[in-house]
Design a protein around this motif. Structure first.
Motif, PDB file in Angstrom:
ATOM      1  N   HIS A  93      51.481  35.493  27.369  1.00  0.00           N
ATOM      2  CA  HIS A  93      50.163  35.356  27.840  1.00  0.00           C
ATOM      3  C   HIS A  93      49.713  36.274  29.135  1.00  0.00           C
ATOM      4  N   ASP A  94      50.572  37.403  29.419  1.00  0.00           N
ATOM      5  CA  ASP A  94      50.614  37.897  30.686  1.00  0.00           C
ATOM      6  C   ASP A  94      50.792  39.244  30.500  1.00  0.00           C
ATOM      7  N   ALA A  95      50.730  39.752  29.129  1.00  0.00           N
ATOM      8  CA  ALA A  95      51.038  41.339  28.926  1.00  0.00           C
ATOM      9  C   ALA A  95      50.092  42.215  29.472  1.00  0.00           C
ATOM     10  N   CYS A  96      48.624  41.515  29.932  1.00  0.00           N
ATOM     11  CA  CYS A  96      47.697  42.261  30.513  1.00  0.00           C
ATOM     12  C   CYS A  96      48.091  42.941  31.805  1.00  0.00           C
ATOM     13  N   GLN A  97      49.162  42.408  32.504  1.00  0.00           N
ATOM     14  CA  GLN A  97      49.598  42.988  33.682  1.00  0.00           C
ATOM     15  C   GLN A  97      50.134  44.385  33.407  1.00  0.00           C
ATOM     16  N   ASN A  98      50.344  44.536  32.155  1.00  0.00           N
ATOM     17  CA  ASN A  98      51.018  45.966  31.697  1.00  0.00           C
ATOM     18  C   ASN A  98      50.194  47.000  31.818  1.00  0.00           C
ATOM     19  N   TYR A  99      48.820  46.786  32.067  1.00  0.00           N
ATOM     20  CA  TYR A  99      47.962  47.979  32.083  1.00  0.00           C
ATOM     21  C   TYR A  99      46.947  47.877  33.205  1.00  0.00           C
ATOM     22  N   PHE A 100      47.373  47.128  34.431  1.00  0.00           N
ATOM     23  CA  PHE A 100      46.718  47.431  35.765  1.00  0.00           C
ATOM     24  C   PHE A 100      47.710  47.388  36.755  1.00  0.00           C
ATOM     25  N   PRO A 101      47.388  47.981  38.034  1.00  0.00           N
ATOM     26  CA  PRO A 101      48.487  48.221  38.958  1.00  0.00           C
ATOM     27  C   PRO A 101      48.993  46.860  39.472  1.00  0.00           C
ATOM     28  N   GLY A 102      50.324  46.797  39.575  1.00  0.00           N
ATOM     29  CA  GLY A 102      51.047  45.689  40.078  1.00  0.00           C
ATOM     30  C   GLY A 102      52.632  45.787  39.854  1.00  0.00           C
ATOM     31  N   LYS A 103      53.328  44.679  40.083  1.00  0.00           N
ATOM     32  CA  LYS A 103      54.560  45.033  39.872  1.00  0.00           C
ATOM     33  C   LYS A 103      54.978  44.857  38.457  1.00  0.00           C
ATOM     34  N   TYR A 104      54.398  44.620  37.623  1.00  0.00           N
ATOM     35  CA  TYR A 104      54.591  44.707  36.132  1.00  0.00           C
ATOM     36  C   TYR A 104      53.940  45.927  35.238  1.00  0.00           C
ATOM     37  N   GLN A 105      53.158  46.540  35.943  1.00  0.00           N
ATOM     38  CA  GLN A 105      52.627  47.725  35.281  1.00  0.00           C
ATOM     39  C   GLN A 105      53.657  48.487  34.460  1.00  0.00           C
ATOM     40  N   GLY A 106      53.343  48.551  33.093  1.00  0.00           N
ATOM     41  CA  GLY A 106      54.203  49.572  32.453  1.00  0.00           C
ATOM     42  C   GLY A 106      55.589  48.791  31.947  1.00  0.00           C
ATOM     43  N   LYS A 107      55.910  47.558  32.469  1.00  0.00           N
ATOM     44  CA  LYS A 107      57.183  47.144  32.183  1.00  0.00           C
ATOM     45  C   LYS A 107      57.344  46.113  30.999  1.00  0.00           C
ATOM     46  N   PHE A 108      56.139  45.991  30.654  1.00  0.00           N
ATOM     47  CA  PHE A 108      56.034  45.365  28.888  1.00  0.00           C
ATOM     48  C   PHE A 108      56.415  46.098  28.083  1.00  0.00           C
ATOM     49  N   SER A 109      55.728  47.204  28.116  1.00  0.00           N
ATOM     50  CA  SER A 109      56.111  48.331  27.277  1.00  0.00           C
ATOM     51  C   SER A 109      57.394  48.861  27.284  1.00  0.00           C
ATOM     52  N   SER A 166      43.022  29.704  41.450  1.00  0.00           N
ATOM     53  CA  SER A 166      43.822  30.278  42.463  1.00  0.00           C
ATOM     54  C   SER A 166      43.155  31.721  42.624  1.00  0.00           C
ATOM     55  N   THR A 167      43.329  31.930  44.082  1.00  0.00           N
ATOM     56  CA  THR A 167      42.804  33.486  44.348  1.00  0.00           C
ATOM     57  C   THR A 167      44.034  34.206  45.144  1.00  0.00           C
ATOM     58  N   LYS A 168      45.273  33.511  45.260  1.00  0.00           N
ATOM     59  CA  LYS A 168      46.147  34.062  46.104  1.00  0.00           C
ATOM     60  C   LYS A 168      47.257  35.012  45.596  1.00  0.00           C
ATOM     61  N   SER A 169      47.501  34.918  44.373  1.00  0.00           N
ATOM     62  CA  SER A 169      48.261  35.705  43.684  1.00  0.00           C
ATOM     63  C   SER A 169      48.023  37.153  43.696  1.00  0.00           C
ATOM     64  N   SER A 170      48.997  38.253  43.942  1.00  0.00           N
ATOM     65  CA  SER A 170      48.675  39.734  43.862  1.00  0.00           C
ATOM     66  C   SER A 170      47.852  39.961  42.612  1.00  0.00           C
ATOM     67  N   VAL A 171      48.145  39.325  41.687  1.00  0.00           N
ATOM     68  CA  VAL A 171      47.548  39.528  40.209  1.00  0.00           C
ATOM     69  C   VAL A 171      46.175  39.465  40.324  1.00  0.00           C
ATOM     70  N   TYR A 172      45.688  38.486  41.291  1.00  0.00           N
ATOM     71  CA  TYR A 172      43.970  38.192  41.186  1.00  0.00           C
ATOM     72  C   TYR A 172      43.445  38.865  42.487  1.00  0.00           C
ATOM     73  N   THR A 173      44.027  40.082  42.834  1.00  0.00           N
ATOM     74  CA  THR A 173      43.201  40.808  43.934  1.00  0.00           C
ATOM     75  C   THR A 173      41.740  41.251  43.438  1.00  0.00           C
ATOM     76  N   GLY A 174      41.640  41.580  42.166  1.00  0.00           N
ATOM     77  CA  GLY A 174      40.028  41.947  41.807  1.00  0.00           C
ATOM     78  C   GLY A 174      39.547  40.472  41.732  1.00  0.00           C
ATOM     79  N   ARG A 175      39.959  39.399  41.499  1.00  0.00           N
ATOM     80  CA  ARG A 175      39.091  38.312  41.512  1.00  0.00           C
ATOM     81  C   ARG A 175      38.693  37.770  42.611  1.00  0.00           C
TER      82      ARG A 175
END
Length: 327
Positions: A93-109, A166-175
């Motif tokens: 449910h979190d593979a979207c993090q593969n495609y935007f800046p953050g600690k998991y960018q590119g790591k799913f691929s 939540s708005t605190k996680s680094s994943v939710y910077t855009g939110r």
């Protein structure tokens, strides 16, 4: 046997997280209802040492599919073992993090490239497309909502505009940034609640629910929860492909916006035409109830397990030795 087709049910080992933010039991029930499923909840210690867990508690030959729905952080640390697991499917449910800046960018691929025979079931339509474009066996099954917990109670909607979450996680910077921009123009309640009854009743008090997942590329669970509870969903637009795949139609069953200015304009139009807002809320609720209940999505996941997987190469002698001696 599957009562509908008469075919034998898949024998599935479903490994899920014991401690998880979102309660997904009804989703698991949907998978169980359509497979011969051995569902197991793994705590942090077992997730951190899958080799030991399998050696002690799993006979891989007993299953047609072994499904991981575990912490990605733990999976990427154990590739050498995971490469030996046959008939592997990864639910993510979190593979979207593969495609935007953050600690998991590119790591799913990079992770999936080490497991090219595994099937990945992703909750993002565009994410699934991009993964397939990279050569992976990726299937789209969206997020949804717990139909046993969330519904329209018919309460008075005394909160006009709100976001809950939540708005605190680094994943939710855009939110967080998007909500700040909206708050500069609109009177919006930004809050959190406990899961369960408090969350249900809060959603049922909200007229316009603001989903502000800017830059994520797919719609989070909160969108479907708000729709199911009868809110007018005002969602940050995740793109034409995602909208078409989900059946989201702007100003018909959802309200889509690209920035705070557009949202304000659409809210003004809906305040001037309450009947239109009512129709959007009703159509959104109907769509959620028809397509995005967890029991329905569990069935879709079960169906996504059925097609043959890619061929798994033989396990090397070093790994066979490690399995034999338990290291």
């Amino acid at each position: 046997m599957d009562p509908m087709s008469g075919a034998p049910r898949l024998r599935v080992l479903l490994l899920v997280q014991k401690e998880q933010r979102v309660i997904l039991d009804r989703l698991y029930d949907g998978i169980v209802a359509h497979t011969d499923c051995d569902l197991r909840w793994l705590g942090g210690e077992d997730q951190a040492n899958l080799r030991r867990y399998f050696r002690r508690k799993v006979r891989v030959e007993d299953y047609d599919r072994i499904v991981f729905f575990l912490r990605f952080k733990q999976e990427i640390r154990q590739v050498s073992f995971i490469r030996t697991v046959p008939n592997l499917v990864i639910l993510e449910h979190d593979a979207c993090q593969n495609y935007f800046p953050g600690k998991y960018q590119g790591k799913f691929s990079r992770h999936y490239a080490q497991l090219p025979w595994a099937r990945v079931i992703s909750s993002g339509f565009t994410v699934s497309q991009r993964l397939r474009g990279e050569g992976f066996d990726a299937v789209f099954v969206p997020k949804g909502y717990d139909q046993a917990m969330l519904r329209n109670l018919g309460l008075a909607r005394d909160i006009e505009l709100a976001f809950v979450g939540s708005t605190k996680s680094s994943v939710y910077t855009g939110r967080r940034r998007m909500l700040d921009e909206i708050a500069a123009r609109e009177q919006i309640l930004i809050t959190r609640t406990a899961s369960g009854e408090e969350y249900l009743r809060t959603l049922n008090r909200i007229r316009f629910f603001v989903s502000a997942d800017a830059g994520i590329g797919e719609y989070m669970i909160k969108n479907f929860e708000a729709m199911a509870c009868g809110c007018v969903l005002c969602a940050n637009d995740q793109g034409a492909g995602e909208n078409a795949a989900l059946g989201f139609r702007d100003m018909e069953n959802v309200v889509l916006y690209r920035d705070a200015v557009e949202l304000s304009a659409k809210l003004a139009a809906l305040r001037a035409d309450p009947a239109l807002a009512d129709r959007i809320a009703a159509a959104g609720q109907a769509l959620a109830e028809q397509e995005y209940r967890f029991d329905r999505l569990g069935e879709k996941i079960a169906h996504a397990l059925v097609p043959p997987l890619r061929e798994h190469p033989p396990v090397g002698w070093v790994e066979r030795l490690r399995q034999r001696v338990g290291i």
